[in-house]
Design a protein around this motif. Structure first.
Motif, PDB file in Angstrom:
ATOM      1  N   GLU A  42       0.684  -1.435   0.093  1.00 33.93           N
ATOM      2  CA  GLU A  42       0.005  -0.096   0.183  1.00 33.93           C
ATOM      3  C   GLU A  42       0.850   1.326  -0.064  1.00 33.93           C
ATOM      4  O   GLU A  42       2.173   1.186   0.479  1.00 33.93           O
ATOM      5  N   THR A  43       0.243   2.445  -0.516  1.00 34.69           N
ATOM      6  CA  THR A  43       0.805   3.694  -0.420  1.00 34.69           C
ATOM      7  C   THR A  43      -0.170   4.786   0.208  1.00 34.69           C
ATOM      8  O   THR A  43      -1.364   4.431   0.013  1.00 34.69           O
ATOM      9  N   PHE A  67      10.582   5.301   0.055  1.00 34.80           N
ATOM     10  CA  PHE A  67      10.044   6.329  -0.446  1.00 34.80           C
ATOM     11  C   PHE A  67      10.711   6.280  -1.902  1.00 34.80           C
ATOM     12  O   PHE A  67      12.182   6.159  -2.020  1.00 34.80           O
ATOM     13  N   GLU A  68      10.039   6.637  -3.020  1.00 30.20           N
ATOM     14  CA  GLU A  68      10.661   6.743  -4.324  1.00 30.20           C
ATOM     15  C   GLU A  68      10.779   8.221  -4.593  1.00 30.20           C
ATOM     16  O   GLU A  68       9.585   8.775  -4.575  1.00 30.20           O
ATOM     17  N   GLU A  78      14.605   7.233  -7.089  1.00 27.10           N
ATOM     18  CA  GLU A  78      15.729   6.742  -6.109  1.00 27.10           C
ATOM     19  C   GLU A  78      14.876   6.039  -5.120  1.00 27.10           C
ATOM     20  O   GLU A  78      13.670   6.944  -4.502  1.00 27.10           O
ATOM     21  N   SER A  79      15.028   4.731  -4.635  1.00 29.13           N
ATOM     22  CA  SER A  79      14.333   4.249  -3.542  1.00 29.13           C
ATOM     23  C   SER A  79      15.151   4.253  -2.266  1.00 29.13           C
ATOM     24  O   SER A  79      16.259   4.134  -2.349  1.00 29.13           O
ATOM     25  N   VAL A  80      14.378   4.981  -1.372  1.00 35.13           N
ATOM     26  CA  VAL A  80      15.100   5.117   0.069  1.00 35.13           C
ATOM     27  C   VAL A  80      13.962   4.727   0.885  1.00 35.13           C
ATOM     28  O   VAL A  80      12.770   4.779   1.072  1.00 35.13           O
ATOM     29  N   VAL A  81      14.856   3.732   1.895  1.00 42.22           N
ATOM     30  CA  VAL A  81      14.229   2.907   2.893  1.00 42.22           C
ATOM     31  C   VAL A  81      14.337   3.674   4.184  1.00 42.22           C
ATOM     32  O   VAL A  81      15.632   4.086   4.497  1.00 42.22           O
ATOM     33  N   TYR A  95       9.803  15.660  -5.622  1.00 38.96           N
ATOM     34  CA  TYR A  95       8.658  14.663  -5.957  1.00 38.96           C
ATOM     35  C   TYR A  95       9.016  13.203  -5.258  1.00 38.96           C
ATOM     36  O   TYR A  95      10.049  12.808  -5.086  1.00 38.96           O
ATOM     37  N   GLN A  96       7.992  12.847  -4.534  1.00 35.67           N
ATOM     38  CA  GLN A  96       8.067  11.429  -3.768  1.00 35.67           C
ATOM     39  C   GLN A  96       6.586  10.829  -3.770  1.00 35.67           C
ATOM     40  O   GLN A  96       5.717  11.449  -3.720  1.00 35.67           O
ATOM     41  N   GLN A  97       6.923   9.562  -3.385  1.00 38.08           N
ATOM     42  CA  GLN A  97       5.980   8.560  -3.402  1.00 38.08           C
ATOM     43  C   GLN A  97       6.245   7.643  -2.321  1.00 38.08           C
ATOM     44  O   GLN A  97       7.146   6.858  -2.354  1.00 38.08           O
ATOM     45  N   ALA A  98       5.586   7.380  -1.083  1.00 42.75           N
ATOM     46  CA  ALA A  98       5.914   6.430  -0.149  1.00 42.75           C
ATOM     47  C   ALA A  98       5.205   5.073  -0.631  1.00 42.75           C
ATOM     48  O   ALA A  98       3.990   4.992  -0.861  1.00 42.75           O
ATOM     49  N   TRP A  99       5.754   4.005  -0.101  1.00 44.75           N
ATOM     50  CA  TRP A  99       5.251   2.445  -0.376  1.00 44.75           C
ATOM     51  C   TRP A  99       5.614   1.759   0.787  1.00 44.75           C
ATOM     52  O   TRP A  99       6.748   1.801   1.242  1.00 44.75           O
TER      53      TRP A  99
END
Ligand code: ZN
Length: 159
Positions: A42-43, A67-68, A78-81, A95-99
Motif C-alpha cells: 500500500e501507499t 520512498f521513491e 531513487e528508492s530510499v528505505v 517529487y516523492q511517493q511512499a510505499w
C-alpha cells in the motif's frame, strides 16, 4: 491542550489500512498532521507528487517505508528505505511517493508545513495520453476522482 485517540479518528479513505487526519482533531494551526497504516503493497499517496508550497516530513513509527524520490518523468526514482525510528524530510518541489514494499505492516506520521498546500503536482498514469500526467481532483459524492488535466481521462477513483 488537546488530546486525541488516533483509533477514534475516522479513516478518510479505504485505499490503505488507515488514513487519518489529525490536523482537525488537534486543531493544528500551522501543521498538517496525517497518520497512516500501510499493509504490504500500500501507499498513502495517489501517485508521485510534489508540494511546491509545503515541506513534508515523515516519521516511521512501525516497520519500514520505501520512498521513491524524484520526478519520474525525468529520471528513474531513487528508492530510499526509512525504518522504524527514522524520519525523512522533503523540500518543497521534491517529487516523492511512499510505499510499503515489505511483508509487514508499517505506520507513519506525515507532517506538512505550512498546513495548507494548494500547489501540488500529482502524477498518475493516463491511458488517454499514454504517459504520467498532472492530475486534478474531482469529487463525485463520496468518491474522489483523479482526472488528467491534459485530456480529461479519469485515472482513479478513491472511496
Ligand atoms: Zn491524459
Amino acid at each position: 491542550m488537546r488530546t486525541v485517540a488516533i483509533d477514534a479518528v475516522p479513516n478518510y479513505g479505504d485505499y490503505c489500512a488507515a488514513a487519518k487526519v489529525l490536523t482537525s482533531a488537534l486543531d493544528t494551526e500551522h501543521l498538517a498532521l496525517n497518520y497512516f497504516e500501510l499493509a504490504p503493497g500500500e501507499t498513502p499517496s495517489r501517485g508521485p507528487h510534489a508540494h511546491f508550497d509545503q515541506s513534508e516530513t515523515f516519521v516511521v513509527l512501525v516497520g519500514a517505508v520505501t520512498f521513491e524520490v524524484g520526478d519520474p518523468r525525468e529520471t528513474e526514482p531513487e528508492s530510499v528505505v526509512v525504518t522504524e525510528g527514522e524520519a525523512v524530510r522533503f523540500e518543497p518541489g521534491e517529487y516523492q511517493q511512499a510505499w510499503n514494499r515489505g511483508d509487514e505492516s508499517a505506520t507513519l506520521l506525515a507532517l506538512g508545513v505550512p498546513r495548507d498546500s494548494e500547489d501540488v503536482d500529482l502524477l498518475r498514469a493516463c491511458p488517454g495520453c499514454d504517459a504520467l500526467t498532472t492530475q486534478q481532483f474531482e469529487q463525485e459524492g463520496d468518491v474522489l476522482l483523479t482526472v488528467c488535466v491534459d485530456c480529461g481521462t479519469e485515472t482513479g477513483r478513491f472511496e
